[in-house]
Design a protein around this motif. Structure first.
Motif, PDB file in Angstrom:
ATOM      1  N   GLU A  60       5.970 -13.463  15.648  1.00 52.66           N
ATOM      2  CA  GLU A  60       5.650 -14.123  16.922  1.00 52.66           C
ATOM      3  C   GLU A  60       6.478 -13.617  18.104  1.00 52.66           C
ATOM      4  N   GLU A  61       7.688 -13.175  17.841  1.00 48.75           N
ATOM      5  CA  GLU A  61       8.510 -12.666  18.954  1.00 48.75           C
ATOM      6  C   GLU A  61       7.987 -11.328  19.452  1.00 48.75           C
ATOM      7  N   LEU A  62       7.619 -10.470  18.527  1.00 42.89           N
ATOM      8  CA  LEU A  62       7.053  -9.171  18.897  1.00 42.89           C
ATOM      9  C   LEU A  62       5.799  -9.378  19.748  1.00 42.89           C
ATOM     10  N   ILE A  63       4.945 -10.273  19.287  1.00 46.95           N
ATOM     11  CA  ILE A  63       3.703 -10.522  20.026  1.00 46.95           C
ATOM     12  C   ILE A  63       3.988 -11.206  21.361  1.00 46.95           C
ATOM     13  N   ARG A  64       4.962 -12.102  21.368  1.00 45.59           N
ATOM     14  CA  ARG A  64       5.349 -12.777  22.604  1.00 45.59           C
ATOM     15  C   ARG A  64       5.772 -11.758  23.660  1.00 45.59           C
ATOM     16  N   ILE A  65       6.589 -10.804  23.280  1.00 44.01           N
ATOM     17  CA  ILE A  65       7.069  -9.814  24.242  1.00 44.01           C
ATOM     18  C   ILE A  65       5.899  -8.988  24.793  1.00 44.01           C
ATOM     19  N   ILE A  66       5.088  -8.464  23.895  1.00 46.04           N
ATOM     20  CA  ILE A  66       4.006  -7.577  24.330  1.00 46.04           C
ATOM     21  C   ILE A  66       2.935  -8.313  25.125  1.00 46.04           C
ATOM     22  N   SER A  67       2.694  -9.563  24.779  1.00 47.26           N
ATOM     23  CA  SER A  67       1.602 -10.240  25.472  1.00 47.26           C
ATOM     24  C   SER A  67       2.027 -10.967  26.740  1.00 47.26           C
ATOM     25  N   THR A  68       3.320 -11.187  26.953  1.00 49.75           N
ATOM     26  CA  THR A  68       3.668 -11.952  28.156  1.00 49.75           C
ATOM     27  C   THR A  68       4.478 -11.197  29.205  1.00 49.75           C
ATOM     28  N   ARG A  69       5.220 -10.171  28.830  1.00 50.41           N
ATOM     29  CA  ARG A  69       6.047  -9.500  29.839  1.00 50.41           C
ATOM     30  C   ARG A  69       5.196  -8.667  30.791  1.00 50.41           C
ATOM     31  N   SER A  70       5.696  -8.475  32.008  1.00 48.31           N
ATOM     32  CA  SER A  70       4.957  -7.670  32.985  1.00 48.31           C
ATOM     33  C   SER A  70       4.892  -6.219  32.509  1.00 48.31           C
ATOM     34  N   LYS A  71       3.915  -5.485  33.029  1.00 50.14           N
ATOM     35  CA  LYS A  71       3.753  -4.093  32.607  1.00 50.14           C
ATOM     36  C   LYS A  71       4.987  -3.262  32.976  1.00 50.14           C
ATOM     37  N   ALA A  72       5.570  -3.532  34.138  1.00 49.33           N
ATOM     38  CA  ALA A  72       6.774  -2.796  34.551  1.00 49.33           C
ATOM     39  C   ALA A  72       7.926  -3.082  33.586  1.00 49.33           C
ATOM     40  N   GLN A  73       8.062  -4.365  33.207  1.00 48.41           N
ATOM     41  CA  GLN A  73       9.124  -4.744  32.281  1.00 48.41           C
ATOM     42  C   GLN A  73       8.903  -4.102  30.910  1.00 48.41           C
ATOM     43  N   LEU A  74       7.658  -4.119  30.440  1.00 51.04           N
ATOM     44  CA  LEU A  74       7.355  -3.521  29.138  1.00 51.04           C
ATOM     45  C   LEU A  74       7.648  -2.028  29.144  1.00 51.04           C
ATOM     46  N   ASN A  75       7.307  -1.389  30.237  1.00 47.12           N
ATOM     47  CA  ASN A  75       7.564   0.040  30.350  1.00 47.12           C
ATOM     48  C   ASN A  75       9.058   0.326  30.172  1.00 47.12           C
ATOM     49  N   ALA A  76       9.881  -0.479  30.839  1.00 42.54           N
ATOM     50  CA  ALA A  76      11.334  -0.320  30.711  1.00 42.54           C
ATOM     51  C   ALA A  76      11.776  -0.584  29.275  1.00 42.54           C
ATOM     52  N   THR A  77      11.207  -1.617  28.659  1.00 50.57           N
ATOM     53  CA  THR A  77      11.569  -1.955  27.275  1.00 50.57           C
ATOM     54  C   THR A  77      11.211  -0.818  26.319  1.00 50.57           C
ATOM     55  N   PHE A  78      10.003  -0.266  26.487  1.00 48.79           N
ATOM     56  CA  PHE A  78       9.576   0.817  25.584  1.00 48.79           C
ATOM     57  C   PHE A  78      10.405   2.088  25.830  1.00 48.79           C
ATOM     58  N   ASN A  79      10.749   2.352  27.072  1.00 47.59           N
ATOM     59  CA  ASN A  79      11.613   3.498  27.360  1.00 47.59           C
ATOM     60  C   ASN A  79      12.963   3.331  26.679  1.00 47.59           C
ATOM     61  N   HIS A  80      13.474   2.118  26.778  1.00 46.72           N
ATOM     62  CA  HIS A  80      14.748   1.846  26.142  1.00 46.72           C
ATOM     63  C   HIS A  80      14.637   2.000  24.625  1.00 46.72           C
ATOM     64  N   TYR A  81      13.554   1.520  24.079  1.00 47.15           N
ATOM     65  CA  TYR A  81      13.284   1.652  22.636  1.00 47.15           C
ATOM     66  C   TYR A  81      13.347   3.118  22.242  1.00 47.15           C
ATOM     67  N   ASN A  82      12.625   3.926  23.005  1.00 38.36           N
ATOM     68  CA  ASN A  82      12.542   5.361  22.717  1.00 38.36           C
ATOM     69  C   ASN A  82      13.923   6.026  22.749  1.00 38.36           C
ATOM     70  N   SER A  83      14.677   5.746  23.800  1.00 34.94           N
ATOM     71  CA  SER A  83      15.964   6.445  23.900  1.00 34.94           C
ATOM     72  C   SER A  83      17.021   5.879  22.956  1.00 34.94           C
ATOM     73  N   SER A  84      16.908   4.595  22.588  1.00 32.93           N
ATOM     74  CA  SER A  84      17.922   4.033  21.694  1.00 32.93           C
ATOM     75  C   SER A  84      17.630   4.279  20.222  1.00 32.93           C
ATOM     76  N   PHE A  85      16.362   4.304  19.867  1.00 36.50           N
ATOM     77  CA  PHE A  85      16.045   4.351  18.430  1.00 36.50           C
ATOM     78  C   PHE A  85      15.349   5.646  18.015  1.00 36.50           C
ATOM     79  N   GLY A  86      15.225   6.597  18.944  1.00 38.18           N
ATOM     80  CA  GLY A  86      14.795   7.941  18.565  1.00 38.18           C
ATOM     81  C   GLY A  86      13.304   8.216  18.505  1.00 38.18           C
ATOM     82  N   ASN A  87      12.487   7.174  18.477  1.00 35.91           N
ATOM     83  CA  ASN A  87      11.038   7.362  18.438  1.00 35.91           C
ATOM     84  C   ASN A  87      10.352   6.496  19.480  1.00 35.91           C
TER      85      ASN A  87
END
Lengths: 328, 328
Positions: free
Chosen positions: A199-226
């Motif tokens: 539910e947390e994963l879905i909560r993040i993807i379905s409620t955060r703004s597109k700009a915020q998600l973009n930042a989150t996914f960028n951070h994901y990419n640079s922190s976890f390698g993929n």
């Protein structure tokens, strides 16, 4: 950027309506004239033409077009002529009767702006006398769903689709970097543990703004390698994971999502005219220029050439006109 | 029906603003004048007064009121003076920091009209630069939630609150009787099996129109012998069940829900001024007349008498004015 070529000084709506009425009269239908008018008018202009047509001839233009045209050409003319909110509501409503519905619900939920999605919901109320949300929820839960589960893995998709469709997403550009960091970490943990419908994963993807998600996914990419979409490829046959990856693409790089839909539609044996029609009719006035760029880059052939080689007749002419490759 | 008494020919907004400014000047504050103005103006009129005040004195009226007033009287004046959408957004935002948040989220989700709820969401975007949905979802899932679980049973409530808040509910009066029948049966089966947080049960309650739900619950009552809220009383201590019952009441008979909130607030040792304030400020312009009727019927004493006996001073005078028992 829209691919649609709109005339700077188009004829008046009543002149257009008259020409369309002429195109329907006499021996046969003048398909070229229908294309020359409808494929070169904006949504607002097409709306005015519909009104003028109704006033002059007492019938909805859509009804007349339906009588005159057939097959794929009919479908794209009707779909494109509709107002965007009306078109999406129709697509969604038709989808409640089909097994590929989840993809269309997801596209509408993730690629439209919050205000455009709201207009779809309002139109849905007025036309179908119920809410888009109740139809999607009803379609994707319970007994109704079980019918489809035999040939599609729809389990769990309501958990994703319902919040995606129902959230009135914030659209500002503000980004909270520490939130991006902490939520990238949550996403990574859930994905590592294969808790894809957490539910947390879905909560993040379905409620955060597109700009915020973009930042989150960028951070994901640079922190976890993929890239997150890469980590979500654990089981390529899992329909829920496919839908989740597609939703992430639609939220952040819709042109890449649509490039792939077009590529699969065109490369398919016999090609998938319905998908081709849907993408061209819904994106011509939005971001088709970017989709064409993505297509050229990925396929080393232009979308114009690919469509021209794969379709024919009036259907082909209409598609090419809408993607900006017709001549007027 | 609103209890608020609005003057037929009120002074102009700038005259009201001037009087309010006078009420703040000199020795002490003229609380009675503040009540005499603000408690007898509609939301639109209060908005105009705020604008006029800002133009004349360069400060938001709310800011000035905040400086002049204290305690419960301050709270009700501020809350009532706000525009309804702004007020709900503030209540919701404050709630994300409190443990009784679920009740306020639920009230806002279930008792406001679809269009009023949409206005709250729009105001939330502009004020807080994020969506109401993301704050509610964030507040009611994951780690953040665990902090509260120690003293409140918040588990599962996101499954209910999120769809309640996010659905853009259809508001027409059309009822599908066969759907009411089949969904009453689904509800009864789930409740019988104690599957209170079943996704189908939540789907029905959170997405169907109020008219449709009313028909479904009526059918439930006549087919299965009990009101659905009665069957949901299996475990009186279960917070999730309490919230679910309250949501059903808010959707179908909000005046009964609010009567109970008022009754508990007034009967409580020391009384619950926050709840009293919230109900009076949010319902005075909506359905306070019905709430008063329900109160009289249930308690054999009028709400006016109950409030008068339980509160005092300017706070009491303001409450009474808003429920239509002040004299002007």
């Amino acid at each position: 950027m829209a691919s649609l070529k709109v005339l700077n000084h188009p004829p008046s709506p009543s002149e257009d309506a008259e020409q369309l009425h002429k195109a329907f009269s006499g021996w046969g239908t003048n398909e070229q004239m229908i294309i020359d008018i409808l494929a070169y008018r904006s949504a607002a202009q097409r709306n005015s033409i519909r009104k003028a047509y109704k006033e002059a001839y007492g019938e909805d233009l859509l009804k007349s077009l339906e009588k005159e045209l057939t097959s794929d050409f009919e479908r794209i003319i009707l779909l494109f002529t509709l107002d965007p909110a009306e078109r999406d509501a129709c697509l969604a409503s038709q989808s409640t009767k089909s097994s590929s519905s989840n993809w269309i619900f997801m596209e509408i939920a993730c690629t439209r702006s919050a205000s455009a999605l709201l207009e779809v919901k309002k139109y849905y109320h007025s036309r179908y006398k119920k809410s888009l949300e109740e139809d999607i929820a009803h379609h994707t839960t319970g007994d109704y769903r079980k019918v489809y589960e035999a040939f599609a893995h729809i389990t769990c998709s309501v958990q994703l689709l319902f919040p995606l469709v129902s959230t009135f997403r914030y659209e500002g550009e503000e980004v909270d970097m520490s939130l991006a960091k902490s939520e990238a970490k949550i996403l990574h943990e859930k994905i590592k543990d294969k808790q894809y419908n957490d539910e947390e994963l879905i909560r993040i993807i379905s409620t955060r703004s597109k700009a915020q998600l973009n930042a989150t996914f960028n951070h994901y990419n640079s922190s976890f390698g993929n890239a997150i979409t890469k980590d979500l490829k654990a089981d390529p046959g899992d329909e829920f994971l496919k839908l989740l990856r597609a939703a992430i693409k639609c939220l952040t790089t819709p042109e890449q999502y649509y490039e792939k839909v077009l590529r699969l539609a065109i490369n398919k044996m016999g090609s998938d005219e319905k998908a081709l029609t849907r993408v061209v009719a819904t994106r011509a006035e939005v971001d088709m220029v970017r989709i064409k760029e993505a297509y050229q880059k990925r396929n080393s052939v232009s979308l114009e050439q690919a469509i021209a080689g794969d379709t024919s007749g009036d259907f082909k002419r209409m598609l090419l006109a809408l993607i900006g490759a017709g001549d007027i």
